[in-house]
Scaffold this active site. Sequence first.
Site, short mmCIF file in Angstrom:
data_model
loop_
_atom_site.label_atom_id
_atom_site.label_comp_id
_atom_site.label_asym_id
_atom_site.label_seq_id
_atom_site.Cartn_x
_atom_site.Cartn_y
_atom_site.Cartn_z
N CYS A 293 0.96 -1.15 -0.05
CA CYS A 293 0.01 0.04 -0.17
C CYS A 293 0.80 1.21 0.08
O CYS A 293 1.47 1.64 0.99
CB CYS A 293 -0.94 0.06 1.40
SG CYS A 293 -1.86 1.45 1.49
N CYS B 268 -0.32 4.02 2.41
CA CYS B 268 -0.23 3.87 3.62
C CYS B 268 1.36 3.99 3.90
O CYS B 268 1.62 4.51 5.04
CB CYS B 268 -0.38 2.27 4.12
SG CYS B 268 -1.93 1.79 3.49
N ASP B 269 2.26 3.49 3.25
CA ASP B 269 3.62 3.27 3.59
C ASP B 269 4.52 4.23 2.74
O ASP B 269 5.90 4.33 3.10
CB ASP B 269 4.07 1.90 3.65
CG ASP B 269 3.18 1.10 4.52
OD1 ASP B 269 2.88 1.56 5.41
OD2 ASP B 269 3.13 -0.07 4.08
#
Length: 316
Positions: free
Chosen positions: A142, A145-146
Site C-alpha cells: 500500500c 499507507c507506507d
Amino acid sequence: MLFNKKKTQNCVIIGSGPAGYSAAIYTARADMNPLLFTGFQPGGQLTTTTDVDNYLGFPEGINGIDFMKNCRMQAERFNTKIINESVNRVILSNKKGGIHRIFFDQKKCIESRGLIIATGSRPKFLGINKEKKFLGLGVSFCATCDGFFHKEKDVAVIGGGDSALEEASYLAKICRKVYLIVRKDYFKASKILQCRILKKKNINILFYSNVTEIIGGNFLEGIKIFNKKNKKNRTILISGLFIAIGHTPNTEIFKNELDLNEKGYIIVEKGKTITSKPGVFAAGDVQDPDYRQAITSAGTGCMAALDLEKYYLLQT
Ligand code: NDP
C-alpha cells in the site's frame, strides 16, 4: 420489539478489519447484540502495515496494530461479543426473515437472521524468498499507507495493472526514483494511467522483468531482477518494494451461497451493501475491488449496519 432476543442471533459479523468493527459499533448501538468472528488474522490487513497516516482524526498517525486494538475496544464498549474463531462454512437462507447458519470450530453452528460479511481480501504475493520476512520492513502492499516512509529514497513497484501504475504515480511525488517492474513488455493498465506514468521523469520502467531475490538484513535493501529479453541479471538498491499484482477477495466459503463477480468479489446493489440473499450484507474489501482504504471500509461497515437495521424495520 424490533429484534429477536431468543437464541437465534440478530446480527453476526464475519471479519475484524475496519468494516467489521464499524458494523459492530453501529449494530450494537442499534440494540442488535452483534456477535463478531475475528477470523485467523484478527484486525485484518492493517495489522501488517506499520503506521496508518491517512485515517481521519489521527493527526500524528497511528500504528496499524494499535489502531485495530482501538477499534476492537470501541466495539466491546458497546457489548459486541467477539469470538476469536474463523468461520469455515455458511448456509444462507433464500427467504426474507429466514435463518442463516454459520459454522465454525469444525462442527459448531450459530444461527442468525442478519449477517454482515466483512472478510476482506488478501494481496497476492510474488511467491519469492523473504518477501513475507520483510513485510512492514520495506515490503508493502500500500503506497498511500507506507510511501511516506520512503520520502526522497528509491523504491520499486511490481505489476503492470491499474493498481501498480497508481502506486507508482503516487510514489513518484514523494520518492527520488521509482522503478516500475513489469513482467511483460506491455501494461495491463488503462491508457489514461499509462499516459500519466510516461510523463513522470523519475519513473524508470523495466519491462520483461521479474524479481528473483530480495536482499536485506534487518530491513529491505534491494532486489535482484532478471530480464527475460536480454537474459541479464541486475541488482537495484531500494528502501521500499511495493507489490501490486492484484488482490484475492476472501470469499471461498460464499462461492455457492452468494452471487460473486468474475473475480470472486461479492456483488452488492449499487450504492448499498445488499447481497443476493435477504438479510446478508457485505462491507469492505470483500465487495470493493477499487478503493480498498481503511476509511472506505469503515464507511461501508456503517452502511451494512444501517442496511441491516432497515431490513428488520421493513419486517415489523
Ligand atoms: P490486475 O489484475 O489488473 O493487474 C495485475 C498486474 O500484476 C498485471 O500487470 C499482471 O501481469 C501483474 N502480475 C500478476 N502476477 C504477477 C507476478 N507473479 N509477478 C509479476 N507481475 C504479476 O490487478 P490490479 O490490482 O492492478 O487491479 C485490480 C482491479 O482494480 C482492476 O479491475 C483494475 O482496473 C481496478 N483498479 C482500478 C483503478 C482505477 O480505476 N483507478 C485503480 C486500481 C485498480 P500480467 O499482465 O502479465 O498478467
